[in-house]
Design a protein around this motif. Structure first.
Motif, PDB file in Angstrom:
ATOM      1  N   PRO A 279      10.828  -0.867  -5.941  1.00  0.00           N
ATOM      2  CA  PRO A 279      11.751  -1.303  -4.891  1.00  0.00           C
ATOM      3  C   PRO A 279      12.652  -0.169  -4.407  1.00  0.00           C
ATOM      4  CG  PRO A 279      11.725  -2.885  -6.693  1.00  0.00           C
ATOM      5  CD  PRO A 279      10.946  -1.691  -7.157  1.00  0.00           C
ATOM      6  N   SER A 280      12.868  -0.128  -3.087  1.00  0.00           N
ATOM      7  CA  SER A 280      13.769   0.854  -2.492  1.00  0.00           C
ATOM      8  C   SER A 280      14.134   0.384  -1.094  1.00  0.00           C
ATOM      9  CB  SER A 280      13.108   2.242  -2.408  1.00  0.00           C
ATOM     10  OG  SER A 280      12.049   2.241  -1.463  1.00  0.00           O
ATOM     11  N   ALA A 281      15.205   0.957  -0.545  1.00  0.00           N
ATOM     12  CA  ALA A 281      15.606   0.630   0.818  1.00  0.00           C
ATOM     13  C   ALA A 281      14.503   1.005   1.796  1.00  0.00           C
ATOM     14  CB  ALA A 281      16.897   1.377   1.163  1.00  0.00           C
ATOM     15  N   GLN A 282      13.901   2.161   1.570  1.00  0.00           N
ATOM     16  CA  GLN A 282      12.839   2.657   2.436  1.00  0.00           C
ATOM     17  C   GLN A 282      11.636   1.714   2.450  1.00  0.00           C
ATOM     18  OE1 GLN A 282      10.366   6.839   2.707  1.00  0.00           O
ATOM     19  NE2 GLN A 282      12.103   6.709   1.342  1.00  0.00           N
ATOM     20  N   LEU A 283      11.270   1.214   1.279  1.00  0.00           N
ATOM     21  CA  LEU A 283      10.143   0.285   1.171  1.00  0.00           C
ATOM     22  C   LEU A 283      10.455  -1.029   1.877  1.00  0.00           C
ATOM     23  CD1 LEU A 283       7.336  -0.318  -0.048  1.00  0.00           C
ATOM     24  CD2 LEU A 283       8.514  -1.142  -2.097  1.00  0.00           C
ATOM     25  N   ALA A 284      11.672  -1.533   1.704  1.00  0.00           N
ATOM     26  CA  ALA A 284      12.071  -2.783   2.354  1.00  0.00           C
ATOM     27  C   ALA A 284      11.996  -2.647   3.869  1.00  0.00           C
ATOM     28  CB  ALA A 284      13.484  -3.176   1.925  1.00  0.00           C
ATOM     29  N   GLU A 285      12.422  -1.496   4.390  1.00  0.00           N
ATOM     30  CA  GLU A 285      12.377  -1.279   5.836  1.00  0.00           C
ATOM     31  C   GLU A 285      10.946  -1.191   6.344  1.00  0.00           C
ATOM     32  OE1 GLU A 285      16.586   0.933   6.761  1.00  0.00           O
ATOM     33  OE2 GLU A 285      14.872   2.187   6.235  1.00  0.00           O
ATOM     34  N   GLY A 286      10.086  -0.500   5.582  1.00  0.00           N
ATOM     35  CA  GLY A 286       8.688  -0.398   5.980  1.00  0.00           C
ATOM     36  C   GLY A 286       7.999  -1.751   5.997  1.00  0.00           C
ATOM     37  N   GLN A 287       8.297  -2.570   4.988  1.00  0.00           N
ATOM     38  CA  GLN A 287       7.730  -3.921   4.937  1.00  0.00           C
ATOM     39  C   GLN A 287       8.287  -4.780   6.072  1.00  0.00           C
ATOM     40  OE1 GLN A 287       8.917  -6.277   1.633  1.00  0.00           O
ATOM     41  NE2 GLN A 287       7.164  -7.672   1.770  1.00  0.00           N
ATOM     42  N   ALA A 288       9.563  -4.636   6.354  1.00  0.00           N
ATOM     43  CA  ALA A 288      10.194  -5.404   7.437  1.00  0.00           C
ATOM     44  C   ALA A 288       9.548  -5.100   8.785  1.00  0.00           C
ATOM     45  CB  ALA A 288      11.688  -5.098   7.487  1.00  0.00           C
TER      46      ALA A 288
END
Length: 356
Positions: A279-288
């Protein structure tokens, strides 16, 4: 009208708002964002707030304002999938037609007795504020123990050293060497920084019990005036209570299009989703980005690809106080002032491009 509810205004929730507003939301969709706090918080910077080197105001921005967006502030207690209701603490349930769950994570205490009751946290804004107050009220020469020497633990330890040169800081690392997921030269760089700045790194540690006045590493008691827990995360309790398929870390198993296998109208974004990366902010944004794309294609009646592209991560950057840092960008390891400048630049860009 159909109601699209986003639970959680973190990195994933914010990116979905940015991609749907102002022009990509159909006229028959009502958009609702639910969050405990009336602003978006930079969770990656909580370590600086806890240490007292950044102010509360520096690590947050207001949520976007748009006439197509309703903001609902409150605490989610549970999700009733059968009746499509979100049960809120102290208020009436909220109905939905489409749901995006982005409730983030909490500390995981691994069953260590006393850990939850006797440690401070940087996993939420509310808890980080309490940690800040406790740390900055400590008298000179106090002992601060930080359990967990991953990225969060390293950043808290280094930032606290910069903030309070008078404290005795102990960083408990479960492994043989610090930050083993990074190249060896980065690990050595961070270790040497701690030696130079008199942060004591205790390797091969195993915290077996935590008390108000200290902790046990294996069988040895270490007196501590404050203990910070950065030794693991787990999905939000609302997600843990959901009767859906989860992976071994308790994260929700999804289809390639990021929704539940038995419900194409319920998506999960960020720390609660079972994904190939940590989990990371970058991953959350990419998934979003991909969730927003799936929704827009559906609304436009376009066919979805069987599989979506792999989410590409640009790298990882960590800070060692305000002047030094470390990280990996692509295949390149960076250390020192360059790494810290890169991290500051990423934060500046995010802060000034987080509206709609």
């Amino acid at each position: 009208m159909k109601k699209l509810v986003i639970l959680g205004g973190g990195y994933g929730g914010m990116r979905i708002l940015q991609r749907l507003l102002p022009n990509d939301l159909p006229d028959d969709i009502e958009l609702v964002l639910v969050d405990k706090l009336p602003y978006h918080c930079f969770k990656t910077e909580y370590y600086a707030l806890a240490a007292g080197t950044e102010s509360d105001h520096d690590v947050r921005v207001p949520f976007p304002k748009h006439d197509r967006l309703s903001l609902h502030f409150g605490t989610v207690d549970s999700i009733d999938r059968e009746n499509k209701l979100i049960h809120m603490r102290g208020e009436e349930p909220l109905s939905y037609d489409l749901l995006i769950i982005g409730l983030g994570c909490e500390d995981k205490y691994h069953g260590v007795p006393g850990a939850e009751e006797n440690t401070y946290s940087i996993q939420s804004m509310e808890k980080t504020r309490r940690t800040y107050e406790a740390l900055n009220n400590l008298p000179a020469q106090s002992v601060v123990s930080i359990v967990g020497a991953g990225l969060s633990g390293v950043e808290v330890a280094s930032e606290l050293r910069e903030s309070r040169s008078d404290l005795h800081i102990k960083l408990f690392d479960r492994g043989e060497t610090i930050l083993p997921m990074f190249p060896k030269r980065l690990s050595n760089y961070v270790q040497n920084w701690f030696v130079k700045h008199e942060v004591e790194v205790i390797s091969n540690s195993n915290i077996t019990k935590v008390q108000k006045n200290g902790l046990y590493n294996h069988e040895d008691f270490i007196a501590s005036d404050a203990i910070i827990w950065t030794a693991g995360i787990q999905p939000n309790k609302v997600v843990r209570d959901l009767d859906v398929e989860k992976d071994e870390k308790g994260r929700i198993v999804l289809t390639p299009h990021h929704h539940l296998p038995d419900d194409e109208n319920t998506f999960v974004v960020g720390d609660c989703a079972s994904l190939p990366h940590a989990p990371s902010a970058q991953l959350a944004e990419g998934q979003a980005e991909q969730i927003a794309m799936v929704l827009k294609k559906r609304w436009n009646g376009e066919a979805l690809p069987e599989n979506l592209p792999k989410i590409k991560l640009k790298g990882v950057l960590g800070s060692l106080g305000k002047k030094h840092g470390f990280g990996v960008m692509g295949d390149t390891a960076v250390t020192g002032r360059v790494a810290r400048l890169l991290k500051s630049g990423v934060l500046w860009m995010y802060k000034h491009h987080s509206g709609v």
